[in-house]
Design a protein around this motif. Structure first.
Motif, PDB file in Angstrom:
ATOM      1  N   UNK A 282       0.828  -1.210   0.000  1.00 16.91           N
ATOM      2  CA  UNK A 282       0.000   0.000   0.000  1.00 16.91           C
ATOM      3  C   UNK A 282       0.860   1.257   0.000  1.00 16.91           C
ATOM      4  N   UNK A 283       2.176   1.109   0.172  1.00 19.29           N
ATOM      5  CA  UNK A 283       3.061   2.268   0.141  1.00 19.29           C
ATOM      6  C   UNK A 283       3.748   2.492   1.471  1.00 19.29           C
ATOM      7  N   UNK A 284       4.128   3.730   1.706  1.00 17.84           N
ATOM      8  CA  UNK A 284       4.859   4.129   2.903  1.00 17.84           C
ATOM      9  C   UNK A 284       3.884   4.501   4.015  1.00 17.84           C
ATOM     10  N   UNK A 285       3.977   3.808   5.142  1.00 21.87           N
ATOM     11  CA  UNK A 285       3.082   4.053   6.266  1.00 21.87           C
ATOM     12  C   UNK A 285       3.299   5.479   6.794  1.00 21.87           C
ATOM     13  N   UNK A 286       2.220   6.153   7.150  1.00 22.26           N
ATOM     14  CA  UNK A 286       2.267   7.550   7.586  1.00 22.26           C
ATOM     15  C   UNK A 286       1.525   7.689   8.917  1.00 22.26           C
ATOM     16  N   UNK A 287       2.247   7.722  10.027  1.00 29.22           N
ATOM     17  CA  UNK A 287       1.629   7.747  11.348  1.00 29.22           C
ATOM     18  C   UNK A 287       0.719   8.966  11.541  1.00 29.22           C
ATOM     19  N   UNK A 288       1.231  10.152  11.282  1.00 24.88           N
ATOM     20  CA  UNK A 288       0.437  11.362  11.518  1.00 24.88           C
ATOM     21  C   UNK A 288      -0.776  11.434  10.591  1.00 24.88           C
ATOM     22  N   UNK A 289      -0.578  11.043   9.350  1.00 25.34           N
ATOM     23  CA  UNK A 289      -1.693  11.060   8.388  1.00 25.34           C
ATOM     24  C   UNK A 289      -2.770  10.075   8.831  1.00 25.34           C
ATOM     25  N   UNK A 290      -2.361   8.895   9.271  1.00 20.51           N
ATOM     26  CA  UNK A 290      -3.329   7.899   9.753  1.00 20.51           C
ATOM     27  C   UNK A 290      -4.071   8.419  10.977  1.00 20.51           C
ATOM     28  N   UNK A 291      -3.337   9.004  11.915  1.00 22.94           N
ATOM     29  CA  UNK A 291      -3.943   9.576  13.121  1.00 22.94           C
ATOM     30  C   UNK A 291      -4.988  10.626  12.745  1.00 22.94           C
TER      31      UNK A 291
END
Length: 152
Positions: free
Chosen positions: A133-142
């Protein structure tokens, strides 16, 4: 607060480094117990101190200087480059745990969807075999869960 000088032997490289770390060492140098160099690994063990393997000759030279000041310098070029699922899994798991700690009411499936939908796409559009799915993004997910809810 000292650098450990350790002779290679029956105990695993990772255990030697951990023993040094737990004893207060700030770095570990393991020297070969036979002629030449060797290729030791931590075999997935995580340590908080740098470690290096050296030849038997370098080890003997260091042993002759025991008690003197020493420094163990680890340059960026001394790290190995790895890729793939075995490298991505711990990173994504860590981000999932971090984001989930803020939204404990989300289910595992909702968290998975939120992480997938908030990942930075790196390859072909959407999920692909090379980047998932790509590069995990903690802040974007939050932020996505905060504004859209679990799984959206």
């Amino acid at each position: 607060g000292k650098v450990c000088l350790i002779r290679r032997g029956a105990i695993a490289f990772a255990d030697k480094v951990l023993n040094c770390q737990y004893s207060g060492g700030v770095g570990a140098v393991i020297y070969n117990n036979e002629a030449g160099g060797f290729s030791g690994t931590l075999a997935g063990t995580s340590t908080s101190i740098p470690s290096a393997g050296v030849t038997d000759t370098e080890g003997a030279s260091l042993l002759a200087r025991l008690g003197q000041k020493a420094a163990l310098l680890v340059a960026a070029s001394n790290y190995e480059y790895f890729e793939g699922t075995s490298m991505a899994t711990p990173h994504v798991s860590g981000v999932a745990a971090l984001v989930w700690s803020h939204y404990p009411s989300c289910t595992a499936e909702q968290m998975r969807r939120s992480l997938g939908r908030s990942a930075q796409d790196l390859g072909k559009t959407g999920r692909d075999d090379l980047y998932g799915y790509g590069l995990v993004q903690a802040k974007v997910a939050y932020e996505r869960i905060r504004t859209r809810g679990c799984g959206n």
